[in-house]
Design an enzyme around this catalytic site. Structure first.
Site, PDB file in Angstrom:
ATOM      1  CG  ASN A  97     -41.349 -51.866 -25.182  1.00  0.00           C
ATOM      2  OD1 ASN A  97     -41.136 -53.047 -24.907  1.00  0.00           O
ATOM      3  ND2 ASN A  97     -41.237 -50.881 -24.283  1.00  0.00           N
ATOM      4  CD1 TRP A  98     -44.900 -55.990 -29.221  1.00  0.00           C
ATOM      5  CD2 TRP A  98     -44.230 -58.120 -29.410  1.00  0.00           C
ATOM      6  NE1 TRP A  98     -45.038 -56.353 -30.531  1.00  0.00           N
ATOM      7  CE2 TRP A  98     -44.636 -57.662 -30.687  1.00  0.00           C
ATOM      8  CE3 TRP A  98     -43.773 -59.431 -29.282  1.00  0.00           C
ATOM      9  CZ2 TRP A  98     -44.588 -58.469 -31.827  1.00  0.00           C
ATOM     10  CZ3 TRP A  98     -43.723 -60.243 -30.417  1.00  0.00           C
ATOM     11  CH2 TRP A  98     -44.134 -59.768 -31.674  1.00  0.00           C
ATOM     12  N   GLY A 116     -48.336 -45.678 -21.018  1.00  0.00           N
ATOM     13  CA  GLY A 116     -49.366 -46.601 -20.537  1.00  0.00           C
ATOM     14  C   GLY A 116     -50.500 -45.919 -19.787  1.00  0.00           C
ATOM     15  CB  SER A 119     -50.556 -42.847 -24.526  1.00  0.00           C
ATOM     16  OG  SER A 119     -50.487 -43.371 -23.209  1.00  0.00           O
ATOM     17  N   GLY A 124     -46.028 -49.076 -27.142  1.00  0.00           N
ATOM     18  CA  GLY A 124     -46.255 -50.131 -26.148  1.00  0.00           C
ATOM     19  C   GLY A 124     -47.580 -50.843 -26.394  1.00  0.00           C
ATOM     20  N   GLY A 125     -48.576 -50.493 -25.608  1.00  0.00           N
ATOM     21  CA  GLY A 125     -49.876 -51.178 -25.653  1.00  0.00           C
ATOM     22  C   GLY A 125     -50.446 -51.354 -27.047  1.00  0.00           C
TER      23      GLY A 125
HETATM   24  P1  PGA Z   1     -47.347 -47.120 -24.303  1.00  0.00           P
HETATM   25  O1  PGA Z   1     -45.818 -47.493 -23.979  1.00  0.00           O
HETATM   26  O2  PGA Z   1     -47.432 -46.937 -25.798  1.00  0.00           O
HETATM   27  O3  PGA Z   1     -48.137 -48.302 -23.819  1.00  0.00           O
HETATM   28  O4  PGA Z   1     -47.640 -45.863 -23.564  1.00  0.00           O
HETATM   29  C1  PGA Z   1     -44.764 -46.909 -24.692  1.00  0.00           C
HETATM   30  C2  PGA Z   1     -43.453 -47.407 -24.151  1.00  0.00           C
HETATM   31  O5  PGA Z   1     -43.352 -47.650 -22.955  1.00  0.00           O
HETATM   32  O6  PGA Z   1     -42.476 -47.573 -24.900  1.00  0.00           O
END
Ligand code: PGA
Length: 251
Positions: A9-10, A173, A212, A233-234
């Protein structure tokens, strides 16, 4: 047997140039991913670029949000048919940033689930509790309510063509991951909630973990019996890190 699925998920990140090099990196390394399906969800405006680049690969793609409305006077919105036009396989719906920053409700998200499926795409329904809800012992209640909104609107049968992502909001995040045990507990709870309606569908539905996930913690999370992959995400913004995560997802 549930196939592992890892979706990047960018969020609101990237440029034509950075996405080109990210895609090159992922494409090059994809043969080293043994068993997981790998997908990416760019911002809407890059869907053409992504679909052109990935068209003849095994990598799938999707969008991060959608409108449940039919095309018409909805300034700034994107209709399901437009995403299908770009051959999106998935649409992330109800991400916690949509719920908590943009005020999307359980009912609205349930409508998006239905609209996405009607257009032939697979919704990835994000559910998860806030830190204060976990601390008040309301985790199951909150996640149960988020699932129930979809079940009530459209029924258990729709989970045949849907994916769930459990994403505790306090882990997104923040660098703070749920422990494999904490995540497993909630994944099992989600399966149990669905099994009340249909045990077979509950066994088959893919439930991803998000929050995360990194190259260094993916394997222990994905080793849990009810965790079928991740929504990343990240760490999905760096090809090497993302591929390490994808490699950790084995059936
Ligand atoms: P993250 O985000 O891996 O940066 O914690 C995950 C998400 O929001 O899908």
């Amino acid at each position: 047997m549930r196939q592992p699925l890892v979706v990047g998920n960018w969020k609101m990140n990237g440029s034509i140039a950075s996405i080109q090099s990210l895609l090159e990196g992922i494409k090059q390394a994809i043969p080293t991913v043994p068993s997981a399906e790998v997908g990416v969800c760019p911002p809407f405006v890059y869907l053409f670029q992504v679909s052109s680049s990935l068209g003849n690969t095994s990598i799938t793609w999707g969008a991060q949000n959608v409108s449940h409305e039919a095309p018409g006077a909805f300034t700034g919105e994107i209709a399901t048919g437009m995403l299908a036009d770009f051959r999106c396989k998935y649409v992330i719906i109800g991400h916690s940033e949509r719920r908590h920053i943009y005020g999307e409700t359980d009912d609205l998200i349930a409508k998006k689930w239905v609209a996405t499926q009607k257009a032939g795409m697979i919704p990835i329904l994000c559910v998860g509790e806030l830190l204060e809800e976990r601390e008040a012992n309301q985790t199951e209640q909150v996640v149960g309510r988020q699932l129930e909104a979809v079940l009530k609107l459209t029924g258990i049968g729709s989970f045949n063509k849907g994916v769930i992502a459990y994403e505790p909001v306090w882990a997104i995040g923040t660098g703070k991951t749920a422990s494999p045990q904490q995540a497993q507990e909630m994944h099992a709870f989600i399966r149990q909630q669905l099994a009340r309606y249909d045990a077979d569908i509950a066994q088959k539905v893919q439930i991803l973990y998000g929050g995360s996930v990194k190259g260094s913690n993916a394997a222990e999370l994905f080793a849990m019996p009810d965790i079928d992959g991740g929504l990343i995400g990240g760490a999905a913004l760096k090809a090497e890190e993302f591929i390490t995560i994808c490699q950790a997802a084995k059936s």
